[in-house]
Design a protein around this motif. Structure first.
Motif, PDB file in Angstrom:
ATOM      1  N   UNK A 227       0.890  -1.148   0.000  1.00  0.00           N
ATOM      2  CA  UNK A 227       0.000   0.000   0.000  1.00  0.00           C
ATOM      3  C   UNK A 227       0.932   1.204   0.000  1.00  0.00           C
ATOM      4  N   UNK A 228       0.992   1.914  -1.121  1.00  0.00           N
ATOM      5  CA  UNK A 228       1.972   2.992  -1.257  1.00  0.00           C
ATOM      6  C   UNK A 228       1.709   4.153  -0.302  1.00  0.00           C
ATOM      7  N   UNK A 229       0.512   4.292   0.194  1.00  0.00           N
ATOM      8  CA  UNK A 229       0.245   5.322   1.204  1.00  0.00           C
ATOM      9  C   UNK A 229       1.020   4.995   2.481  1.00  0.00           C
ATOM     10  N   UNK A 230       1.017   3.721   2.851  1.00  0.00           N
ATOM     11  CA  UNK A 230       1.793   3.296   4.024  1.00  0.00           C
ATOM     12  C   UNK A 230       3.289   3.399   3.733  1.00  0.00           C
ATOM     13  N   UNK A 231       3.689   2.951   2.555  1.00  0.00           N
ATOM     14  CA  UNK A 231       5.118   2.972   2.188  1.00  0.00           C
ATOM     15  C   UNK A 231       5.667   4.399   2.197  1.00  0.00           C
ATOM     16  N   UNK A 232       4.878   5.368   1.722  1.00  0.00           N
ATOM     17  CA  UNK A 232       5.333   6.751   1.668  1.00  0.00           C
ATOM     18  C   UNK A 232       5.581   7.324   3.064  1.00  0.00           C
ATOM     19  N   UNK A 233       4.867   6.813   4.062  1.00  0.00           N
ATOM     20  CA  UNK A 233       5.024   7.304   5.436  1.00  0.00           C
ATOM     21  C   UNK A 233       6.170   6.611   6.175  1.00  0.00           C
ATOM     22  N   UNK A 234       6.688   5.539   5.626  1.00  0.00           N
ATOM     23  CA  UNK A 234       7.713   4.743   6.309  1.00  0.00           C
ATOM     24  C   UNK A 234       8.969   5.541   6.680  1.00  0.00           C
ATOM     25  N   UNK A 235       9.539   6.353   5.799  1.00  0.00           N
ATOM     26  CA  UNK A 235      10.734   7.117   6.200  1.00  0.00           C
ATOM     27  C   UNK A 235      10.471   8.039   7.398  1.00  0.00           C
ATOM     28  N   UNK A 236       9.295   8.632   7.449  1.00  0.00           N
ATOM     29  CA  UNK A 236       8.966   9.520   8.573  1.00  0.00           C
ATOM     30  C   UNK A 236       8.888   8.721   9.874  1.00  0.00           C
ATOM     31  N   UNK A 237       8.211   7.573   9.831  1.00  0.00           N
ATOM     32  CA  UNK A 237       8.114   6.730  11.025  1.00  0.00           C
ATOM     33  C   UNK A 237       9.488   6.270  11.491  1.00  0.00           C
ATOM     34  N   UNK A 238      10.330   5.926  10.530  1.00  0.00           N
ATOM     35  CA  UNK A 238      11.652   5.364  10.854  1.00  0.00           C
ATOM     36  C   UNK A 238      12.726   6.431  11.016  1.00  0.00           C
ATOM     37  N   UNK A 239      12.342   7.694  10.821  1.00  0.00           N
ATOM     38  CA  UNK A 239      13.288   8.808  10.952  1.00  0.00           C
ATOM     39  C   UNK A 239      14.492   8.624  10.023  1.00  0.00           C
ATOM     40  N   UNK A 240      14.186   8.290   8.765  1.00  0.00           N
ATOM     41  CA  UNK A 240      15.204   8.103   7.742  1.00  0.00           C
ATOM     42  C   UNK A 240      14.924   9.104   6.631  1.00  0.00           C
ATOM     43  N   UNK A 241      15.929   9.873   6.269  1.00  0.00           N
ATOM     44  CA  UNK A 241      15.783  10.866   5.217  1.00  0.00           C
ATOM     45  C   UNK A 241      16.175  10.238   3.886  1.00  0.00           C
ATOM     46  N   UNK A 242      15.183  10.017   3.024  1.00  0.00           N
ATOM     47  CA  UNK A 242      15.491   9.483   1.697  1.00  0.00           C
ATOM     48  C   UNK A 242      15.423  10.616   0.687  1.00  0.00           C
ATOM     49  N   UNK A 243      16.050  10.421  -0.459  1.00  0.00           N
ATOM     50  CA  UNK A 243      16.214  11.499  -1.438  1.00  0.00           C
ATOM     51  C   UNK A 243      15.037  11.678  -2.376  1.00  0.00           C
ATOM     52  N   UNK A 244      14.132  10.725  -2.446  1.00  0.00           N
ATOM     53  CA  UNK A 244      13.020  10.830  -3.385  1.00  0.00           C
ATOM     54  C   UNK A 244      11.748  10.318  -2.734  1.00  0.00           C
ATOM     55  N   UNK A 245      10.603  10.775  -3.228  1.00  0.00           N
ATOM     56  CA  UNK A 245       9.345  10.318  -2.646  1.00  0.00           C
ATOM     57  C   UNK A 245       9.070   8.855  -2.989  1.00  0.00           C
ATOM     58  N   UNK A 246       8.287   8.207  -2.172  1.00  0.00           N
ATOM     59  CA  UNK A 246       7.881   6.831  -2.443  1.00  0.00           C
ATOM     60  C   UNK A 246       6.500   6.887  -3.065  1.00  0.00           C
ATOM     61  N   UNK A 247       6.409   6.364  -4.274  1.00  0.00           N
ATOM     62  CA  UNK A 247       5.165   6.433  -5.024  1.00  0.00           C
ATOM     63  C   UNK A 247       5.136   5.318  -6.053  1.00  0.00           C
ATOM     64  N   UNK A 248       3.952   4.819  -6.355  1.00  0.00           N
ATOM     65  CA  UNK A 248       3.814   3.785  -7.384  1.00  0.00           C
ATOM     66  C   UNK A 248       4.116   4.353  -8.770  1.00  0.00           C
ATOM     67  N   UNK A 249       3.974   5.656  -8.927  1.00  0.00           N
ATOM     68  CA  UNK A 249       4.146   6.267 -10.241  1.00  0.00           C
ATOM     69  C   UNK A 249       5.520   6.923 -10.433  1.00  0.00           C
ATOM     70  N   UNK A 250       6.424   6.741  -9.495  1.00  0.00           N
ATOM     71  CA  UNK A 250       7.729   7.381  -9.604  1.00  0.00           C
ATOM     72  C   UNK A 250       8.493   6.836 -10.816  1.00  0.00           C
ATOM     73  N   UNK A 251       9.186   7.716 -11.509  1.00  0.00           N
ATOM     74  CA  UNK A 251      10.045   7.340 -12.612  1.00  0.00           C
ATOM     75  C   UNK A 251      11.446   7.147 -12.046  1.00  0.00           C
ATOM     76  N   UNK A 252      11.829   5.908 -11.851  1.00  0.00           N
ATOM     77  CA  UNK A 252      13.111   5.604 -11.208  1.00  0.00           C
ATOM     78  C   UNK A 252      14.301   6.158 -11.989  1.00  0.00           C
ATOM     79  N   UNK A 253      14.164   6.312 -13.296  1.00  0.00           N
ATOM     80  CA  UNK A 253      15.284   6.814 -14.101  1.00  0.00           C
ATOM     81  C   UNK A 253      15.560   8.299 -13.826  1.00  0.00           C
ATOM     82  N   UNK A 254      14.650   8.980 -13.136  1.00  0.00           N
ATOM     83  CA  UNK A 254      14.841  10.406 -12.834  1.00  0.00           C
ATOM     84  C   UNK A 254      15.439  10.650 -11.458  1.00  0.00           C
ATOM     85  N   UNK A 255      15.653   9.595 -10.706  1.00  0.00           N
ATOM     86  CA  UNK A 255      16.225   9.725  -9.375  1.00  0.00           C
ATOM     87  C   UNK A 255      17.689  10.114  -9.500  1.00  0.00           C
ATOM     88  N   UNK A 256      18.090  11.082  -8.715  1.00  0.00           N
ATOM     89  CA  UNK A 256      19.478  11.559  -8.744  1.00  0.00           C
ATOM     90  C   UNK A 256      20.311  10.842  -7.710  1.00  0.00           C
TER      91      UNK A 256
END
Length: 117
Positions: free
Chosen positions: A88-117
């Protein structure tokens, strides 16, 4: 004795030149899946992720040092989520906040992985 000196010289050359090599290692998808296996119940039901899940998120985040690593990890997670319909991507998107982990890109089913820096 000459062989031992030659071997020592070769080892010294390897040690000196190894950091100069720009090798981009990639994180195997299997490793990502294993690290995040403790998050499965959270991905399905939400709630509060267990500490072992947050540890896995931290491990994956720490291992994804290069752009290639981050893109490969993104592709792995998207493919796995689609294949098993377990995220459930709504839950997955909240995971970094719960775990206090700073990730560089949003978690989404529609993310274009080739655009990640």
């Amino acid at each position: 004795m000459a062989n031992a000196k030659l071997i020592c010289a070769l080892l010294l050359c390897i040690l000196v030149t190894a950091p100069m090599l720009n090798i981009e290692a990639s994180i195997p998808c299997h490793t990502v899946k294993v690290d995040l296996a403790a998050c499965l119940s959270y991905f399905l039901k939400g709630g509060i992720p267990p500490p072992s899940c947050c540890k896995g998120v931290q491990n994956v985040n720490n291992a994804a040092r290069t752009t290639k690593d981050r893109r490969d990890t993104c592709n792995c997670l998207k493919t796995t989520a689609k294949q098993y319909h377990i995220v459930n991507f709504r839950f997955a998107a909240a995971l970094p906040r719960f775990c206090k982990v700073n990730i560089r890109s949003p978690i989404s089913a529609s993310i274009d992985c080739s655009r990640i820096k």
